[in-house]
Structure formats: C-alpha cells, structure tokens
Design an enzyme around this catalytic site. Structure first.
Site, PDB file in Angstrom:
ATOM      1  N   ARG A  81      10.236  -6.959   6.051  1.00 20.34           N
ATOM      2  CA  ARG A  81       9.834  -7.357   7.687  1.00 20.34           C
ATOM      3  C   ARG A  81      10.479  -8.515   8.243  1.00 20.34           C
ATOM      4  NH1 ARG A  81       8.258  -3.919  11.199  1.00 20.34           N
ATOM      5  NH2 ARG A  81       6.413  -3.438   9.918  1.00 20.34           N
ATOM      6  N   ARG A 134      17.337   1.019   4.143  1.00 23.17           N
ATOM      7  CA  ARG A 134      16.621  -0.361   4.031  1.00 23.17           C
ATOM      8  C   ARG A 134      15.574  -0.571   2.857  1.00 23.17           C
ATOM      9  NH1 ARG A 134      11.879  -0.953   8.823  1.00 23.17           N
ATOM     10  NH2 ARG A 134      10.848   1.046   8.339  1.00 23.17           N
ATOM     11  N   HIS A 142      18.452  -3.484  12.805  1.00 24.41           N
ATOM     12  CA  HIS A 142      17.393  -3.555  13.651  1.00 24.41           C
ATOM     13  C   HIS A 142      17.031  -5.034  13.752  1.00 24.41           C
ATOM     14  CE1 HIS A 142      12.972  -3.409  14.282  1.00 24.41           C
ATOM     15  NE2 HIS A 142      12.903  -2.068  13.889  1.00 24.41           N
ATOM     16  N   ASP A 170       8.601  -1.443  23.604  1.00 27.23           N
ATOM     17  CA  ASP A 170       9.357  -0.576  22.661  1.00 27.23           C
ATOM     18  C   ASP A 170       9.808   0.459  23.270  1.00 27.23           C
ATOM     19  OD1 ASP A 170      10.155   0.980  20.225  1.00 27.23           O
ATOM     20  OD2 ASP A 170       8.139   1.479  19.622  1.00 27.23           O
ATOM     21  N   GLU A 200      18.215  -4.279  19.003  1.00 25.62           N
ATOM     22  CA  GLU A 200      18.518  -3.448  18.006  1.00 25.62           C
ATOM     23  C   GLU A 200      20.094  -2.857  18.559  1.00 25.62           C
ATOM     24  OE1 GLU A 200      15.458  -1.327  16.466  1.00 25.62           O
ATOM     25  OE2 GLU A 200      14.170  -2.553  17.180  1.00 25.62           O
TER      26      GLU A 200
HETATM   27  C1  BG6 Z   1      11.447   0.129  16.333  1.00 31.65           C
HETATM   28  C2  BG6 Z   1      10.686   1.101  16.914  1.00 31.65           C
HETATM   29  O1  BG6 Z   1      12.771   0.059  16.495  1.00 31.65           O
HETATM   30  O2  BG6 Z   1      10.822  -0.468  15.101  1.00 31.65           O
HETATM   31  C3  BG6 Z   1       9.282   0.847  16.854  1.00 31.65           C
HETATM   32  O3  BG6 Z   1      11.469   1.452  18.054  1.00 31.65           O
HETATM   33  C4  BG6 Z   1       8.759   0.464  15.579  1.00 31.65           C
HETATM   34  O4  BG6 Z   1       8.544   2.133  17.296  1.00 31.65           O
HETATM   35  C5  BG6 Z   1       9.573  -0.752  15.000  1.00 31.65           C
HETATM   36  O5  BG6 Z   1       7.223   0.228  15.489  1.00 31.65           O
HETATM   37  C6  BG6 Z   1       9.535  -1.174  13.585  1.00 31.65           C
HETATM   38  O6  BG6 Z   1       9.364  -0.272  12.855  1.00 31.65           O
HETATM   39  P1  BG6 Z   1       8.918  -0.536  11.362  1.00 31.65           P
HETATM   40  O7  BG6 Z   1       9.097   0.946  10.532  1.00 31.65           O
HETATM   41  O8  BG6 Z   1       9.682  -1.509  10.639  1.00 31.65           O
HETATM   42  O9  BG6 Z   1       7.515  -0.866  11.379  1.00 31.65           O
END
Ligand code: BG6
Length: 295
Positions: free
Chosen positions: A71, A97, A166, A210, A269
């Site tokens: 994260r 990932r 991302h 989002d 992103e």
């Molecule tokens: C974003 C999505 O790119 O990533 C969201 O548009 C999502 O919908 C977010 O909640 C985080 O995703 P993840 O899988 O890393 O929790």
C-alpha cells in the site's frame, strides 16, 4: 534469486537489502536523487530528488508479502486495472504488483540511475492470464523520475490489457491540494452510485474521490498549497488517468491504511484504462510511459 545472490550479482551497482517482510529491496543513489524499489511488485517505495523531500506516500500499515499488494509508492497494475472483467476471484488491479520480479540490470551515470526489471510469467495465476508475454519495467531515477512499462505479446493471439502506474503522491495537506490538467475531460465516478461527468476546472479533494478520466492530453499537476512543491506528471501512450483519495470512512475500513492517511496522500495514476484499453497483436509491444518532475 536469494538476497545474498542479488547482493553479489549487483555489488557496486546498487544496494541490495532485506526489506520489510524479508522482501528484497534495492536502493539506488546518485548526485541528483535516491530511490528504493521492492522486487515484489517492482514496487517503487521511495523517490527523493535532492532537496525536494519524499515524493511518494507509503502506508505505515502496509503488508509486505508475496501475493499481497504493497500500500503506497507506485503499484504496477497489470494486465488488468481494477476488477478482472471475467474472473470474480482474480486479484484486484492485476498480477504484476503481487509477483516477484527479476532485477535485470542497473546502470548509473553521475546524475541518473536506470533500473531494469522484468516479469515473464505469473506462476500460480495462469488461470487468470495464460498468455506468453514479457513485461519490461525501466525506472530512471534522476532529477526527473521516468517510468516505462513495456508489454510485449509473445503469444499467437491478440492480447487485451488495461493497466496503470498507481502513483501515491505524498502531500502536505490534502485540503490544500489541487489536481490540474483534467479540465474538460470526461470521467467515470466510481464512488457511490457512480455516474459520469465532465471535469470543470481543477480537482479539489474534499471528499472520497475515485474518478477515471478519459481524453487526458495535458500535463497533470499536483499543486500542494501547504508545502512549496508542485509535481508534474507527463504521460505518453496514455489517454486516461485516475484520481483517488479514500477520504475518512474508506481509510478507516482499509486494514493496511492508517485512519488519517488520506490527509497526506493523493493518487494520480497514469493509465490505459476503460476506453483507453490496448490490444497488442502477436509480436507487438505497447509502452506506457510516465515522467514525474518535482518543482
Ligand atoms: C484505484 C481504484 O485506482 O485504486 C479504486 O480506482 C481503488 O477503486 C484504489 O479503491 C485502491 O485499490 P487497491 O486494490 O489497492 O485497494
């Protein structure tokens, strides 16, 4: 390759260390910038251009294990972005990932370090992605950060991909952040009942956001009113971008995200998503390129 094998193979080219969760992390440093990359996910966890501070936000509650997304930083979402359209049980945001990548090589000049990473298979996940492919990720760390994600179709069938770099940007105070460059772009709103819209002006972040934008042509700018720093994102071979901030309730729901984490991050992103998905013919390649500059 074990961490000790990586250490001896890349001695003098980069620092190899055991990172959180025992995962292999490489560190690079030159006269212009430094960076850290976890080989699980080819995940850029830190980018510090000299004198400009940490550009990437990392969650203090992230998990660090093979098969689980880290994260923060820059997750590589590939070969699908968001949910897999065909398999309910496929991992969110694809496989890249959560895979261990190969460190191919590291080259340095005085003010630039080029790190080449590769992924050629998705062991254990072939039920979701059974193409022959090569994925080359080249991270150039210098006064500017350049990310090149090149997919080559080595199969004899066309390959359909969606993808995103991302990026979680570190910001001083989210209430003073504006994302510029989206004016006039249509977007899909993924919050609540969804819907579509056309952005007028800049995106201020004052609630859960989002949004998946299409027709993105301009430089995206993260202007941070609370610290003297502006981040510019230039994407190539990409017409789509995502802006994400989970805000209060979703931050609290996510186990790997601090409750107040939303205050100091925003994801902008670089993508090929939804209408901007790409079909890659056998033998052909597609390169998604993002260039990040901090002023
Ligand atoms: C974003 C999505 O790119 O990533 C969201 O548009 C999502 O919908 C977010 O909640 C985080 O995703 P993840 O899988 O890393 O929790």
């Amino acid at each position: 390759m074990t961490i000790d094998e990586l250490k001896s193979k890349f001695a003098g080219k980069c620092i190899v260390k055991e990172g959180p969760g025992g995962l292999p992390v490489i560190g690079v440093c030159n006269a212009a910038a430094s960076a850290e990359i976890c080989l699980m996910g080819a995940h850029l966890m830190s980018y510090v251009p000299n004198g400009r501070g940490e550009v990437l936000w990392m969650s203090s509650q992230s998990s660090f294990e093979v098969g689980k997304a880290i994260r923060g930083g820059i997750p590589v979402c590939w070969p699908w972005f968001s949910k897999n359209p065909m398999f309910e049980d496929a991992p969110m945001h694809g496989l890249a990932r959560i895979m261990m990548w190969e460190l191919v090589d590291v080259f340095s000049t005085e003010k630039q370090t080029i790190v080449k990473l590769a992924l050629n298979a998705v062991p254990g996940y072939e039920q979701f992605w059974n193409y022959r492919f090569s994925l080359e990720y080249t991270i150039t760390v210098g006064a500017t950060l350049t990310l090149s994600l090149k997919t080559t179709n080595k199969d004899d069938r066309p390959m359909h991909i969606t993808q995103a770099l991302h990026t979680y940007f570190n910001v001083g105070d989210i209430t003073k952040v504006q994302v510029e460059g989206l004016d006039g772009c249509s977007y899909l709103n993924k919050v609540g009942d969804g819907g579509t819209g056309v952005r007028q002006g800049n995106r201020i972040i004052d609630c859960e956001v989002d949004e998946v934008y299409q027709g993105v042509k301009r430089t995206l700018v993260v202007r941070d009113g609370s610290i003297p720093r502006t981040i510019l994102v230039n994407n190539f071979n990409s017409n789509s971008a995502v802006v994400w901030n989970p805000w209060i309730a979703k931050s609290q729901r996510m186990a790997d995200f601090p409750d107040d984490g939303y205050k100091t991050m925003v994801c902008v992103e670089s993508g090929n998503v939804i209408d901007d998905a790409r079909d890659i013919q056998p033998g052909e390649s597609h390169e998604l390129l993002a260039v990040i500059t901090v002023k």
